[in-house]
Design an enzyme around this catalytic site. Structure first.
Site, short mmCIF file in Angstrom:
data_model
loop_
_atom_site.label_atom_id
_atom_site.label_comp_id
_atom_site.label_asym_id
_atom_site.label_seq_id
_atom_site.Cartn_x
_atom_site.Cartn_y
_atom_site.Cartn_z
N HIS A 175 -9.65 1.62 0.78
CA HIS A 175 -8.28 1.41 0.60
C HIS A 175 -8.07 1.06 -0.97
O HIS A 175 -8.17 -0.33 -1.09
CB HIS A 175 -7.78 0.63 1.54
CG HIS A 175 -6.15 0.45 1.68
ND1 HIS A 175 -5.64 1.23 0.79
CD2 HIS A 175 -5.49 0.11 2.46
CE1 HIS A 175 -4.08 1.16 1.23
NE2 HIS A 175 -4.12 0.24 2.33
N CYS A 189 0.61 -1.06 0.27
CA CYS A 189 0.08 0.02 0.02
C CYS A 189 0.86 1.42 -0.13
O CYS A 189 0.29 2.27 0.08
CB CYS A 189 -0.92 -0.25 1.10
SG CYS A 189 -1.94 -1.62 1.02
N HIS A 204 -2.94 8.28 5.84
CA HIS A 204 -3.14 6.98 5.18
C HIS A 204 -4.18 6.28 5.83
O HIS A 204 -5.05 5.72 5.02
CB HIS A 204 -2.05 5.99 5.49
CG HIS A 204 -1.89 4.84 4.98
ND1 HIS A 204 -1.87 4.49 3.46
CD2 HIS A 204 -2.24 3.58 5.43
CE1 HIS A 204 -2.07 3.12 3.28
NE2 HIS A 204 -2.09 2.64 4.71
#
Lengths: 94, 411
Positions: free
Chosen positions: B338, B166, B304
Site C-alpha cells: 500500500h 490513502c 483500492h
C-alpha cells in the site's frame, strides 16, 4: 587555534552542508553573491558553526556582519581568543 | 460542450523502479519489492520484524535535484519532485507555460514527511531543537510535496494539497480535473506521494491492520481479496500526472496518454477507520454519472483493496453491487504494497501501461478468493484485454472515497 584549523572547520560546513566544491572556497568569496546562500541557509550556517565550534552564536551581533568567507575566519579567530577552553578541545580533534 | 481533460505526462517513483515501462514489466513478471527491514527494528515497539515495500533511492538520484530545492524536501516531497520532473518532461510543457500562472500544482500525501516529523520529535526529546534545520518546517507541513514541486518548476498558478491519507493522489488528480473543467487553469501537475517509515508501520500495527504471518515470505504477505488475507504491507513512492485541458494539449500537439472522463469523491460520515460498501458504491455511481457512462462501459476496475479483512470486503461488496461479475477486477497492492498517499497516482500510471499493452496485471497471492469477496471477476493471472475505459478506486482513513474513470483509447 590556528587560522588553518578555523578555515578547515568552516570550510567543512560549506562542503558538507551546502555541497559547495572545495576549490570554490577562497577567502574573498561573498556568501550570498558568490556562494549562492540565502536567508534560510544563513540560519543553517549559524547552526552549523555553533555545532562545529561549540560556541553559542544566535545572540552574537558580529555574526550579522559577515559578508565573505574571510569575515567568518576572522570572527572565529576573535572568538578563539575569547574562548581558550573551547580552542583546547578543538585542537585535540583531528 | 463539456470540457475534456487529458493526461499528457506521467511520472513515478516506486520500490520496483522509476519508469512506468520498467515497473509494468516487473509486475508482469510477478516481482514484489516487499522485504524485511532489520534496519528499522530499533524504532519498532517491542521485538518485531519489520517489513515494507519502500523506495530505496540512491543518493546520486536524489542529488539530481539541486540542494537549493532539495533542502526543503522530506522523502515524500523528493519522490514527488522526481516523478513530476518525468511527467512534465513527457508532457512537453514549456518553462514559459509552467510559469504563466495558467498551470497549477495539486499534490498531496498522508502527512508532509513521517521521517522528518520523527526527526523533529527526537530533537525535542533530546533537547536539541537548536540543531534543527531552517527547512524542517517546510519538510513536515502537510502541503510540502505541493509547494516543493511548484517551487521546483516556478509554477505560479493554483497550489492545493487535499491531503486525505490513502485517497490523497486520486483526490489531487480529481481536483485538478475539476479546476481545469471550471476554466481556472490550462494544466495542472497533480498526484500523490508518500514515504513509509517505522512510525508509519506502527500506526497500522496498533490498529491490527498490518499483515502478520510468520510462515509467509515478505512477498506473500499482501494478498488482496484472499481468504487468508490478514492486513496490509506499507509501501511508498509517487505518481504524478500532467492533467491538461484537451484543446490546450491539442494546440501544442502534445501526446495524449489518457482522458479523465469522470471523477467523484465522498465520505461515509460514520467511520474513521473502517470502509463502508454503501458509500464506496455511491462514489463509483457518481463517477459513472459524471463520465456519462454505464457500468457495462467499464473494461476494468483497479481496486483500492489493501489486503485488510474489512476494507477488501466492503470494496468487493460495492463493486459486486454495481458490476456483478462482468468486469475484471484486480489490485496492484499484492505486488506494490500500500503506497498510501501515492497509491492513486502510482497505480493510475501503471494502468496507462496496462492499456498500452492490452494486459491486466493480476492480484498477486490471490490463490483462494475469500467468500466475502466472491462474485467478482477477479483477475488472478495476467489477462489479455483491450482497456478502453478503466475505473480506479481509492479509499482512505477518515471514511474518504475517491473514484476516477480514465478513457485510454478511441479518444
Amino acid at each position: 587555534m590556528t587560522r588553518e584549523k578555523i578555515i578547515q572547520l568552516v570550510n567543512q560546513i560549506f562542503i558538507e552542508q551546502f555541497e559547495i566544491e572545495p576549490d570554490q572556497l577562497t577567502p574573498e568569496k561573498r556568501i550570498f553573491e558568490d556562494l549562492a546562500l540565502d536567508s534560510l541557509d544563513i540560519v543553517d550556517l549559524v547552526t552549523g558553526l555553533q555545532q562545529k565550534f561549540s560556541i553559542p552564536l544566535r545572540e552574537n551581533k558580529d555574526i550579522l556582519e559577515i559578508r565573505t568567507l574571510n569575515d567568518i575566519y576572522v570572527l572565529f579567530e576573535k572568538l578563539a581568543a575569547e574562548h581558550p577552553d573551547i580552542v583546547a578541545k578543538l585542537n585535540k580533534e583531528p | 460542450m463539456k470540457p475534456r481533460i487529458a493526461i499528457t505526462g506521467a511520472g513515478i517513483i516506486s520500490a520496483l523502479g522509476n519508469s512506468r515501462q520498467e515497473v509494468y514489466q516487473k509486475l508482469l513478471e510477478d516481482e514484489c519489492p516487499t522485504r524485511e527491514r532489520d534496519d528499522w527494528a530499533d524504532q519498532m515497539y517491542g521485538t518485531y520484524q519489520p517489513f515494507a515495500a519502500a523506495v530505496d533511492l540512491p543518493v546520486e538520484t536524489a542529488k539530481t535535484i539541486s540542494r537549493h530545492f532539495r533542502r526543503s524536501m522530506g522523502n515524500a516531497a523528493l519522490y514527488a519532485t522526481l516523478a513530476a520532473r518525468d511527467a512534465v518532461a513527457e508532457s512537453g510543457l514549456s518553462k514559459e507555460a509552467l510559469q504563466s500562472g495558467r498551470v497549477g500544482c495539486i499534490i498531496s500525501s498522508t502527512v508532509g514527511s513521517p521521517g522528518e516529523i520523527y526527526a523533529s520529535a527526537m530533537a525535542v526529546l533530546r533537547n536539541e531543537l537548536q540543531d534543527l534545520s531552517s527547512c524542517q518546517f517546510f519538510k513536515i507541513v502537510s502541503h510540502s510535496s505541493a509547494f516543493n514541486v511548484a517551487n521546483f518548476f516556478g509554477i505560479c498558478g493554483v497550489q492545493l494539497s487535499p491531503c486525505s491519507a490513502c485517497a490523497s493522489a486520486l483526490q489531487s488528480i480529481g481536483l485538478a480535473y475539476e479546476q481545469i473543467k471550471l476554466g481556472h487553469q490550462d494544466a495542472i501537475v497533480a498526484g500523490g506521494s508518500d514515504e513509509t517509515t517505522p512510525i508509519v508501520l506502527e500506526s497500522f500495527r496498533f490498529l491490527n491492520a498490518l499483515a502478520k504471518n510468520p510462515d509467509w515470505s515478505p512477498s506473500e504477505l499482501s494478498r488482496p481479496f484472499a481468504e487468508d488475507r490478514c492486513g496490509l504491507v506499507c509501501g511508498d513512492g509517487a505518481g504524478i500526472f500532467v492533467v491538461e485541458e484537451w484543446s490546450h494539449a491539442q494546440a501544442r500537439q502534445a501526446t495524449i496518454l489518457a482522458e479523465i472522463c469522470g471523477y467523484a469523491t465522498n465520505c461515509n460520515g460514520s467511520q474513521i477507520s473502517q470502509s463502508d460498501g454503501a458509500s464506496i458504491a455511491q462514489c463509483m455511481r457518481q463517477a459513472l454519472k459524471d463520465a456519462n457512462l454505464n457500468p457495462e462501459d467499464i473494461d476494468y476496475v483497479s481496486a483500492h483493496a489493501t489486503s485488510t479483512p474489512s476494507g477488501d470486503r466492503e470494496e468487493a461488496s460495492a463493486i459486486r453491487e454495481i458490476f456483478g461479475d462482468t468486469v475484471p477486477v484486480s489490485s496492484l497492492k499484492g505486488h506494490l504494497g500500500h503506497t498510501l498517499g501515492a497509491s492513486g497516482g502510482l497505480e493510475s500510471a501503471i494502468i496507462l501501461e496496462m492499456a498500452k499493452n492490452d494486459t491486466i496485471i493480476p492480484t498477486k497471492n490471490l490463490t483462494r478468493i475469500a467468500e466475502d469477496c466472491a462474485g467478482l471477476d477477479h483477475v488472478t493471472s495476467s489477462r489479455p484485454k483491450r482497456l478502453r475505459t478503466v475505473l480506479k478506486n481509492c479509499i482512505a482513513f477518515g471514511g474518504v472515497n475517491a473514484t476516477i474513470i480514465y478513457r485510454l483509447a478511441d479518444f
